[in-house]
Write a protein that holds these residues in place. Structure first.
Motif, PDB file in Angstrom:
ATOM      1  N   LEU A   1     -94.536  18.129 -14.768  1.00 22.99           N
ATOM      2  CA  LEU A   1     -95.070  17.042 -13.952  1.00 22.99           C
ATOM      3  C   LEU A   1     -95.501  17.628 -12.616  1.00 22.99           C
ATOM      4  CD1 LEU A   1     -95.638  14.128 -13.113  1.00 22.99           C
ATOM      5  CD2 LEU A   1     -93.202  13.879 -12.562  1.00 22.99           C
ATOM      6  N   VAL A   2     -96.770  17.437 -12.284  1.00 19.00           N
ATOM      7  CA  VAL A   2     -97.304  17.901 -11.007  1.00 19.00           C
ATOM      8  C   VAL A   2     -97.513  16.685 -10.103  1.00 19.00           C
ATOM      9  CG1 VAL A   2     -99.168  19.098  -9.818  1.00 19.00           C
ATOM     10  CG2 VAL A   2     -98.393  19.896 -12.076  1.00 19.00           C
ATOM     11  N   SER A   3     -96.820  16.684  -8.987  1.00 21.50           N
ATOM     12  CA  SER A   3     -96.937  15.629  -7.984  1.00 21.50           C
ATOM     13  C   SER A   3     -97.790  16.147  -6.836  1.00 21.50           C
ATOM     14  CB  SER A   3     -95.534  15.244  -7.486  1.00 21.50           C
ATOM     15  OG  SER A   3     -95.597  14.464  -6.318  1.00 21.50           O
ATOM     16  N   MET A   4     -98.727  15.320  -6.372  1.00 17.61           N
ATOM     17  CA  MET A   4     -99.594  15.677  -5.243  1.00 17.61           C
ATOM     18  C   MET A   4     -99.481  14.582  -4.187  1.00 17.61           C
ATOM     19  SD  MET A   4    -102.989  17.054  -7.253  1.00 17.61           S
ATOM     20  CE  MET A   4    -102.885  18.360  -8.485  1.00 17.61           C
ATOM     21  N   PRO A   5     -98.364  14.495  -3.472  1.00 18.30           N
ATOM     22  CA  PRO A   5     -98.073  13.311  -2.665  1.00 18.30           C
ATOM     23  C   PRO A   5     -98.928  13.110  -1.434  1.00 18.30           C
ATOM     24  CG  PRO A   5     -96.406  15.003  -2.324  1.00 18.30           C
ATOM     25  CD  PRO A   5     -97.257  15.468  -3.461  1.00 18.30           C
ATOM     26  N   HIS A   6     -99.705  14.132  -1.043  1.00 20.22           N
ATOM     27  CA  HIS A   6    -100.462  14.020   0.204  1.00 20.22           C
ATOM     28  C   HIS A   6    -101.971  14.113  -0.002  1.00 20.22           C
ATOM     29  CE1 HIS A   6     -96.611  15.526   2.425  1.00 20.22           C
ATOM     30  NE2 HIS A   6     -96.612  14.216   2.282  1.00 20.22           N
ATOM     31  N   ILE A   7    -102.468  13.842  -1.187  1.00 16.12           N
ATOM     32  CA  ILE A   7    -103.917  13.914  -1.397  1.00 16.12           C
ATOM     33  C   ILE A   7    -104.617  12.573  -1.151  1.00 16.12           C
ATOM     34  CG2 ILE A   7    -103.643  15.761  -3.081  1.00 16.12           C
ATOM     35  CD1 ILE A   7    -104.630  13.714  -5.201  1.00 16.12           C
ATOM     36  N   GLY A   8    -103.857  11.491  -0.996  1.00 11.12           N
ATOM     37  CA  GLY A   8    -104.465  10.185  -0.773  1.00 11.12           C
ATOM     38  C   GLY A   8    -105.248  10.142   0.531  1.00 11.12           C
ATOM     39  N   THR A   9    -106.336   9.370   0.552  1.00 11.49           N
ATOM     40  CA  THR A   9    -107.185   9.287   1.750  1.00 11.49           C
ATOM     41  C   THR A   9    -107.418   7.853   2.223  1.00 11.49           C
ATOM     42  OG1 THR A   9    -109.172   9.285   0.351  1.00 11.49           O
ATOM     43  CG2 THR A   9    -108.423  11.427   1.202  1.00 11.49           C
ATOM     44  N   GLU A  10    -106.871   6.862   1.539  1.00 14.30           N
ATOM     45  CA  GLU A  10    -107.141   5.477   1.898  1.00 14.30           C
ATOM     46  C   GLU A  10    -106.206   4.978   2.997  1.00 14.30           C
ATOM     47  OE1 GLU A  10    -107.477   2.651  -1.251  1.00 14.30           O
ATOM     48  OE2 GLU A  10    -108.416   4.096  -2.632  1.00 14.30           O
ATOM     49  N   ILE A  11    -106.774   4.197   3.910  1.00 11.68           N
ATOM     50  CA  ILE A  11    -106.022   3.419   4.886  1.00 11.68           C
ATOM     51  C   ILE A  11    -106.437   1.969   4.694  1.00 11.68           C
ATOM     52  CG2 ILE A  11    -105.628   2.936   7.328  1.00 11.68           C
ATOM     53  CD1 ILE A  11    -106.062   5.876   7.913  1.00 11.68           C
ATOM     54  N   PRO A  12    -105.504   1.069   4.373  1.00 15.79           N
ATOM     55  CA  PRO A  12    -105.875  -0.322   4.101  1.00 15.79           C
ATOM     56  C   PRO A  12    -106.661  -0.948   5.247  1.00 15.79           C
ATOM     57  CG  PRO A  12    -103.609   0.066   3.460  1.00 15.79           C
ATOM     58  CD  PRO A  12    -104.068   1.299   4.190  1.00 15.79           C
ATOM     59  N   ALA A  13    -107.594  -1.811   4.906  1.00 16.21           N
ATOM     60  CA  ALA A  13    -108.484  -2.411   5.897  1.00 16.21           C
ATOM     61  C   ALA A  13    -107.718  -3.137   7.004  1.00 16.21           C
ATOM     62  CB  ALA A  13    -109.451  -3.370   5.199  1.00 16.21           C
ATOM     63  N   ASP A  14    -106.600  -3.781   6.634  1.00 16.88           N
ATOM     64  CA  ASP A  14    -105.860  -4.553   7.632  1.00 16.88           C
ATOM     65  C   ASP A  14    -105.068  -3.676   8.598  1.00 16.88           C
ATOM     66  OD1 ASP A  14    -104.106  -3.749   5.635  1.00 16.88           O
ATOM     67  OD2 ASP A  14    -102.856  -5.539   5.790  1.00 16.88           O
ATOM     68  N   LEU A  15    -105.024  -2.366   8.352  1.00 17.18           N
ATOM     69  CA  LEU A  15    -104.309  -1.448   9.237  1.00 17.18           C
ATOM     70  C   LEU A  15    -105.248  -0.565  10.057  1.00 17.18           C
ATOM     71  CD1 LEU A  15    -101.424  -0.141   6.918  1.00 17.18           C
ATOM     72  CD2 LEU A  15    -101.326  -1.991   8.604  1.00 17.18           C
TER      73      LEU A  15
ATOM     74  N   GLN B   1     -91.995   3.183  -2.785  1.00 15.84           N
ATOM     75  CA  GLN B   1     -91.127   2.916  -3.922  1.00 15.84           C
ATOM     76  C   GLN B   1     -91.838   2.996  -5.264  1.00 15.84           C
ATOM     77  OE1 GLN B   1     -87.651   2.508  -3.307  1.00 15.84           O
ATOM     78  NE2 GLN B   1     -87.762   3.208  -5.433  1.00 15.84           N
ATOM     79  N   PRO B   2     -93.042   2.401  -5.419  1.00 15.13           N
ATOM     80  CA  PRO B   2     -93.715   2.508  -6.715  1.00 15.13           C
ATOM     81  C   PRO B   2     -94.032   3.953  -7.112  1.00 15.13           C
ATOM     82  CG  PRO B   2     -94.667   0.715  -5.449  1.00 15.13           C
ATOM     83  CD  PRO B   2     -93.742   1.460  -4.525  1.00 15.13           C
ATOM     84  N   TYR B   3     -94.406   4.774  -6.140  1.00 13.75           N
ATOM     85  CA  TYR B   3     -94.698   6.182  -6.438  1.00 13.75           C
ATOM     86  C   TYR B   3     -93.443   6.885  -6.947  1.00 13.75           C
ATOM     87  CZ  TYR B   3     -96.736  10.859  -5.835  1.00 13.75           C
ATOM     88  OH  TYR B   3     -97.215  12.138  -6.046  1.00 13.75           O
ATOM     89  N   HIS B   4     -92.332   6.654  -6.283  1.00 17.87           N
ATOM     90  CA  HIS B   4     -91.096   7.327  -6.681  1.00 17.87           C
ATOM     91  C   HIS B   4     -90.521   6.744  -7.966  1.00 17.87           C
ATOM     92  CE1 HIS B   4     -90.398  10.248  -3.451  1.00 17.87           C
ATOM     93  NE2 HIS B   4     -91.210   9.448  -2.783  1.00 17.87           N
ATOM     94  N   ASP B   5     -90.725   5.475  -8.199  1.00 25.15           N
ATOM     95  CA  ASP B   5     -90.325   4.905  -9.495  1.00 25.15           C
ATOM     96  C   ASP B   5     -91.096   5.575 -10.626  1.00 25.15           C
ATOM     97  OD1 ASP B   5     -88.572   3.196  -8.234  1.00 25.15           O
ATOM     98  OD2 ASP B   5     -89.863   1.426  -8.398  1.00 25.15           O
ATOM     99  N   ALA B   6     -92.396   5.765 -10.413  1.00 23.13           N
ATOM    100  CA  ALA B   6     -93.224   6.409 -11.434  1.00 23.13           C
ATOM    101  C   ALA B   6     -92.825   7.861 -11.632  1.00 23.13           C
ATOM    102  CB  ALA B   6     -94.702   6.316 -11.043  1.00 23.13           C
ATOM    103  N   LEU B   7     -92.526   8.543 -10.543  1.00 23.24           N
ATOM    104  CA  LEU B   7     -92.121   9.949 -10.619  1.00 23.24           C
ATOM    105  C   LEU B   7     -90.825  10.088 -11.416  1.00 23.24           C
ATOM    106  CD1 LEU B   7     -92.276  12.342  -7.544  1.00 23.24           C
ATOM    107  CD2 LEU B   7     -90.639  12.635  -9.380  1.00 23.24           C
ATOM    108  N   ALA B   8     -89.839   9.259 -11.072  1.00 23.17           N
ATOM    109  CA  ALA B   8     -88.546   9.333 -11.755  1.00 23.17           C
ATOM    110  C   ALA B   8     -88.671   8.970 -13.230  1.00 23.17           C
ATOM    111  CB  ALA B   8     -87.543   8.401 -11.065  1.00 23.17           C
ATOM    112  N   THR B   9     -89.479   7.971 -13.536  1.00 22.73           N
ATOM    113  CA  THR B   9     -89.649   7.532 -14.924  1.00 22.73           C
ATOM    114  C   THR B   9     -90.337   8.605 -15.756  1.00 22.73           C
ATOM    115  OG1 THR B   9     -89.749   5.211 -14.261  1.00 22.73           O
ATOM    116  CG2 THR B   9     -90.675   5.761 -16.403  1.00 22.73           C
TER     117      THR B   9
END
Length: 270
Positions: free
Chosen positions: A17-31, A125-133
């Motif tokens: 399992l390869v995790s790439m936790p810092h490749i995301g580039t989105e910032i939600p519009a409301d933030l 939490q969803p990312y880590h739930d997916a990782l653990a599963t």
């Protein structure tokens, strides 16, 4: 927001399992209005790793990738926000500074306790739930599994560390997150060449993912690789991918991932 909108998981067939936790580039519009304009360029992203690791399909790897920028939530920090490197400059679960030390947020707009909790529940939490599963699925199928936590960083960032980093920083939490055989396999792959420098458990020993999930006594071997972005891209805007550079490092990178995987396979096939 559903888990599907928080991350993408490709399920493979190998014990990898390869995790790439810092490749995301989105910032939600409301933030977005909360940040200084510079932050919207997400300069501290682990740029282009999915492209650099384009050999993972050949290895049969599962791959987990988030959508959100680390400026929203740092998936490689503990949920209690304890510093990963006591005594050194650290970035938080919800970072408030660039890697240069400059403020990420407009005055008075940094997230408070309630907002940090909301982000943790919605994105972390969803990312880590997916990782653990996924780790549990692969371990049940194969008996042992390699968790490879893939990162990249500018080679020189004075606020975070002195001087220039080694090209390849391998982390096994000081030997606690992976067996000696797995760590040795990664190091041997690096030692077989002289073009790229490497270190084991130097400045980057592994973040929360490596330290939390690595349990070699229980068949889960976690290795973090922090590599200098100068090996495959421009380190300054527009952060362009450099194909010629990437082509030079990719064979070694593939060997670094494949070698410990073969070590594990040799163990459970005996």
């Amino acid at each position: 927001m559903s888990a599907h909108n928080v991350f993408h998981l490709h399920q493979g067939s190998a014990p990898l399992l390869v995790s790439m936790p810092h490749i995301g580039t989105e910032i939600p519009a409301d933030l977005r209005a909360h940040y200084v304009p510079r932050a919207l360029q997400v300069e501290d992203t682990d740029w282009h790793l999915a492209r650099l690791y384009n050999f993972l399909g050949d290895l049969g790897a599962s791959v987990l990738m988030p959508r959100m920028s680390r400026y929203v939530i740092d998936l490689n920090r503990p949920p209690d926000d304890a510093p990963m490197y006591p005594g050194a400059s650290n970035t938080e679960l919800c970072p408030t500074r660039f890697f240069t030390g400059d403020p990420l947020y407009q005055d008075g707009m940094a997230p408070g306790p309630e907002e940090r909790l909301r982000r943790r529940q919605r994105y972390w939490q969803p990312y880590h739930d997916a990782l653990a599963t996924e780790l549990a699925r692969l371990k049940a199928q194969h008996g042992q599994v390699l968790l490879w936590d893939a990162h990249s960083i500018r080679s020189e960032i004075p606020w975070l560390f002195e001087g220039r980093l080694p090209d390849l920083s391998i982390g096994t939490a000081g030997g606690a997150s992976a067996s000696a055989a797995v760590a040795d396999a990664v190091v041997r792959a690096c030692a077989a060449q002289t073009r790229f420098s490497h270190v084991l458990n130097g400045r980057f020993k592994g973040g929360y993912i490596t330290r939390h999930y690595g349990a070699p006594h229980n068949g889960v071997h976690a290795v973090q690789l922090e590599m200098c972005q100068s090996l495959y891209m421009q380190e300054v805007a527009p952060f362009r991918y450099e194909e010629a550079l990437a082509t030079a490092i990719q064979p070694l990178l593939k060997k670094m991932v494949a070698s410990p995987l073969e070590t594990l396979r040799g163990c459970y096939e005996k």
